[in-house]
Write an enzyme that holds these catalytic residues in place. Structure first.
Site, PDB file in Angstrom:
ATOM      1  N   SER A 136       0.848  -1.185   0.000  1.00 17.66           N
ATOM      2  CA  SER A 136       0.000   0.000   0.000  1.00 17.66           C
ATOM      3  C   SER A 136       0.887   1.240   0.000  1.00 17.66           C
ATOM      4  O   SER A 136       2.086   1.160   0.311  1.00 17.66           O
ATOM      5  CB  SER A 136      -0.875  -0.005   1.260  1.00 17.66           C
ATOM      6  N   TYR A 149      -3.240  -0.417  10.137  1.00 23.08           N
ATOM      7  CA  TYR A 149      -3.123  -0.762   8.717  1.00 23.08           C
ATOM      8  C   TYR A 149      -1.701  -0.486   8.233  1.00 23.08           C
ATOM      9  O   TYR A 149      -1.107  -1.315   7.524  1.00 23.08           O
ATOM     10  CB  TYR A 149      -4.128   0.040   7.906  1.00 23.08           C
ATOM     11  N   LYS A 153       0.980  -3.249   6.595  1.00 18.61           N
ATOM     12  CA  LYS A 153       1.544  -3.142   5.249  1.00 18.61           C
ATOM     13  C   LYS A 153       3.056  -2.915   5.269  1.00 18.61           C
ATOM     14  O   LYS A 153       3.758  -3.374   4.360  1.00 18.61           O
ATOM     15  CB  LYS A 153       0.821  -2.047   4.462  1.00 18.61           C
TER      16      LYS A 153
END
Length: 227
Positions: A136, A149, A153
């Protein structure tokens, strides 16, 4: 000649878009998602030899059973795409419930490893195949209120580059940033402004050919799908 492509998280967003894109180009997709209802709809849309199963990648027993079934019916995949992931609801890290944090880590990191553990040995045995792990923008940068998150990632970036050093010649593991695309996940984090980013349909036109062109020489290189 068509490729055999395994994709996790095919029920919606990028997973569904890639599934449709690869099949349209004559490739075979083996896919999974957590939603039984979504999988039934996908089965109705894409017939054999494409194959779809209800699997929660965070549950290693489910992944192991699925891998045994898939590898008994098919050759090891030419391309394995770890796409399944979730994002936290925006909040300062100290306000995010431990249950939400754990669920995200279980899917975004442990789920990826579960897939690797049960599919990659067969690929290694053939010394063939491309392993793609979706990273990401937030796997290479950070923003407030998406710390879980980001952590997951960033972990994918390191995990993939380490895996790349363990693979035999002829294979590749690639951390791939798909870019910023207008999906349900982006809407969770950005709200209405998510609609200003690249639509999934437009993204697919570049993503599908980009992934199909990945080669063993790309092993361990952090890549980004062109915008």
């Amino acid at each position: 000649m068509g490729k055999l492509i395994l994709i996790t998280g095919v029920s919606k967003g990028l997973g569904y878009a890639m599934t449709e894109g690869f099949i349209k180009q004559g490739h075979t997709v083996i896919g999974c998602a957590r939603s039984k209802e979504a999988i039934e709809k996908i089965k109705n849309s894409f017939s054999a030899p494409n194959d779809f199963t209800t699997v929660d990648v965070a549950d290693e027993q489910q992944v192991e059973k699925w891998a045994v079934e898939v590898l008994s019916k098919y050759e090891p995949p030419d391309i394995l795409i770890n796409n399944a992931a979730i994002i936290n609801h925006p909040a300062p890290l100290w306000e995010i419930p431990s249950e939400e944090f754990s669920k995200l880590i279980d899917i975004n990191i442990k789920g990826v490893v579960n897939i690797i553990r049960h599919f990659v040995p067969a690929m290694v045995q053939k010394q063939q195949g491309i392993i793609v792990k979706f990273s990401s923008e937030w796997g290479r940068s950070t923003s407030a209120e998406v710390a879980p998150y980001c952590a997951s990632k960033w972990a994918i970036e390191g995990l993939t580059q380490s895996l790349a050093q363990e693979l035999p010649v002829g294979m590749a593991a690639i951390p791939l940033n798909p870019g910023i695309i207008h999906t349900d996940m982006l809407t969770i984090s950005l709200g209405e402004s998510a609609a200003s980013y690249t639509p999934v349909s437009q993204w697919t036109l570049k993503a599908v050919p980009f992934i199909l062109k990945l080669k063993p020489k790309d092993n361990g290189i952090p890549l980004t799908i062109p915008g």
